[in-house]
Design a protein around this motif. Structure first.
Motif, mmCIF file in Angstrom:
data_model
loop_
_atom_site.group_PDB
_atom_site.id
_atom_site.type_symbol
_atom_site.label_atom_id
_atom_site.label_comp_id
_atom_site.label_asym_id
_atom_site.label_seq_id
_atom_site.Cartn_x
_atom_site.Cartn_y
_atom_site.Cartn_z
ATOM 1 N N ASP B 31 0.796 -1.220 0.000
ATOM 2 C CA ASP B 31 0.000 0.000 0.000
ATOM 3 C C ASP B 31 0.831 1.273 0.000
ATOM 4 O O ASP B 31 0.320 2.368 0.240
ATOM 5 C CB ASP B 31 -0.963 0.007 1.194
ATOM 6 C CG ASP B 31 -0.249 -0.091 2.536
ATOM 7 O OD1 ASP B 31 -0.936 -0.177 3.561
ATOM 8 O OD2 ASP B 31 0.996 -0.078 2.547
ATOM 9 N N TYR B 32 2.111 1.135 -0.273
ATOM 10 C CA TYR B 32 2.974 2.315 -0.320
ATOM 11 C C TYR B 32 4.114 2.000 -1.266
ATOM 12 O O TYR B 32 4.757 0.949 -1.140
ATOM 13 C CB TYR B 32 3.490 2.644 1.088
ATOM 14 C CG TYR B 32 4.393 3.854 1.166
ATOM 15 C CD1 TYR B 32 5.723 3.720 1.519
ATOM 16 C CD2 TYR B 32 3.902 5.136 0.910
ATOM 17 C CE1 TYR B 32 6.556 4.816 1.608
ATOM 18 C CE2 TYR B 32 4.733 6.244 1.005
ATOM 19 C CZ TYR B 32 6.053 6.076 1.349
ATOM 20 O OH TYR B 32 6.874 7.171 1.448
ATOM 21 N N ARG B 51 0.686 6.334 -3.075
ATOM 22 C CA ARG B 51 -0.209 5.329 -2.512
ATOM 23 C C ARG B 51 -1.158 4.875 -3.607
ATOM 24 O O ARG B 51 -1.423 5.614 -4.561
ATOM 25 C CB ARG B 51 -0.983 5.910 -1.330
ATOM 26 C CG ARG B 51 -0.150 6.050 -0.083
ATOM 27 C CD ARG B 51 -1.043 6.231 1.135
ATOM 28 N NE ARG B 51 -0.321 6.101 2.379
ATOM 29 C CZ ARG B 51 -0.064 4.930 2.976
ATOM 30 N NH1 ARG B 51 -0.441 3.808 2.416
ATOM 31 N NH2 ARG B 51 0.568 4.897 4.117
ATOM 32 N N SER B 93 5.764 -1.550 0.139
ATOM 33 C CA SER B 93 5.640 -1.997 1.526
ATOM 34 C C SER B 93 4.173 -2.098 1.904
ATOM 35 O O SER B 93 3.290 -1.598 1.211
ATOM 36 C CB SER B 93 6.356 -1.034 2.485
ATOM 37 O OG SER B 93 5.689 0.199 2.525
ATOM 38 N N GLY B 95 1.489 -2.745 5.639
ATOM 39 C CA GLY B 95 1.458 -2.844 7.088
ATOM 40 C C GLY B 95 1.919 -1.578 7.758
ATOM 41 O O GLY B 95 2.092 -0.530 7.136
ATOM 42 N N SER B 96 2.151 -1.688 9.018
ATOM 43 C CA SER B 96 2.365 -0.496 9.820
ATOM 44 C C SER B 96 3.818 -0.214 10.128
ATOM 45 O O SER B 96 4.130 0.796 10.740
ATOM 46 C CB SER B 96 1.601 -0.626 11.130
ATOM 47 O OG SER B 96 2.115 -1.714 11.888
ATOM 48 N N GLY B 98 6.730 -0.495 7.849
ATOM 49 C CA GLY B 98 7.661 -0.016 6.844
ATOM 50 C C GLY B 98 8.780 -0.923 6.404
ATOM 51 O O GLY B 98 9.873 -0.454 6.079
ATOM 52 N N LYS B 99 8.559 -2.210 6.374
ATOM 53 C CA LYS B 99 9.544 -3.111 5.775
ATOM 54 C C LYS B 99 9.373 -3.057 4.270
ATOM 55 O O LYS B 99 8.284 -3.291 3.756
ATOM 56 C CB LYS B 99 9.292 -4.537 6.278
ATOM 57 C CG LYS B 99 10.059 -5.622 5.548
ATOM 58 C CD LYS B 99 9.652 -6.964 6.115
ATOM 59 C CE LYS B 99 10.267 -8.111 5.348
ATOM 60 N NZ LYS B 99 9.831 -9.422 5.905
ATOM 61 N N PHE B 100 10.429 -2.716 3.556
ATOM 62 C CA PHE B 100 10.334 -2.497 2.120
ATOM 63 C C PHE B 100 10.868 -3.684 1.321
ATOM 64 O O PHE B 100 11.885 -4.272 1.661
ATOM 65 C CB PHE B 100 11.107 -1.242 1.731
ATOM 66 C CG PHE B 100 10.454 0.029 2.195
ATOM 67 C CD1 PHE B 100 10.770 0.583 3.419
ATOM 68 C CD2 PHE B 100 9.510 0.665 1.409
ATOM 69 C CE1 PHE B 100 10.170 1.741 3.861
ATOM 70 C CE2 PHE B 100 8.898 1.840 1.846
ATOM 71 C CZ PHE B 100 9.231 2.382 3.068
#
Lengths: 115, 112
Positions: B31-32, B51, B93, B95-96, B98-100
């Protein structure tokens, strides 16, 4: 400092030795990440810290790799019994806020060469 | 498996031309979608991000186009300049925290 600081900038070691790589994030940044960049490759996620805890260690390649963060600030990535395939640039990044939209600020990396 | 596929691997463009880099992803939970720019010997730096609720975002000479149905997004560098010569990475990435997932990178060379 103004940015993310990493040391050493370059490290040459012999196969089988242990190495420690240090990351000093931007002051006040609660989130800290370690990534690995191999020659000609993209960035590979290793581990994420929120404060001193590591909710996601899923990217660590083997149990030879470990990381810790103390005082919600400095982090150390330790590689035990280094292998030639560990040769890469290890990048640290920090973020002011938890979450994907928190911009990651990267350091210049620690280049590790295992002979 | 690589969750974000980036192409081309390298790109040469003349000054004033348009550079286009494409990325495709598999995971619809992403979502990013940021783009990072990296100069030799430096760490990557955020260039622009989008987004999935918008189809295009423009910042100066840099534009992201996003196609949610095709699960693709691209970076357009308009009026490319020699100072744009760098390696560009797309990422995604979810979720909340920020693991890319990063693409493999595109080395862009802008000739004078």
């Amino acid at each position: 400092g103004a940015g993310v600081s990493q040391s050493p900038s370059n490290k040459v070691t012999e196969k089988g030795k242990d190495v420690e790589l240090r990351c000093d994030p931007i002051s006040g940044h609660t989130a800290l990440y370690w990534y690995r960049q191999s020659l000609g490759q993209g960035l590979e996620f290793l581990i994420y810290f929120q404060g001193n805890s590591a909710p996601d260690k899923s990217g660590l390649p083997s149990d030879r790799f470990s990381a810790e963060r103390t005082g919600g600030s400095v982090s150390t990535l330790t590689i035990q019994r280094t292998q030639q395939e560990d040769s890469a640039v290890y990048l640290c990044a920090s973020s002011l806020v938890q979450g994907a939209t928190g911009e990651l600020f990267f350091g210049e990396g620690s280049r590790l060469t295992v002979l | 498996q690589q969750q974000v596929k980036q192409s081309p691997q390298s790109l040469i463009v003349q000054k004033g031309g348009i550079s286009i880099i494409n990325c495709a992803y598999e995971n619809t939970a992403f979502d990013y979608f940021p783009w990072y720019q990296q100069f030799p010997g430096k760490g990557p730096a955020l260039l622009i991000a989008i987004r999935p609720d918008v189809s295009e975002k423009k910042e100066g000479r840099f534009t992201i186009s996003f196609n949610k149905s095709a699960k693709q997004f691209s970076l357009h560098i308009m009026d490319s300049q020699p100072g744009d010569s760098a390696t560009y990475f797309c990422a995604a990435s979810m979720g909340s925290w920020g693991k890319f997932q990063f693409g493999a990178g595109t080395q862009v060379v802008v000739t004078p």
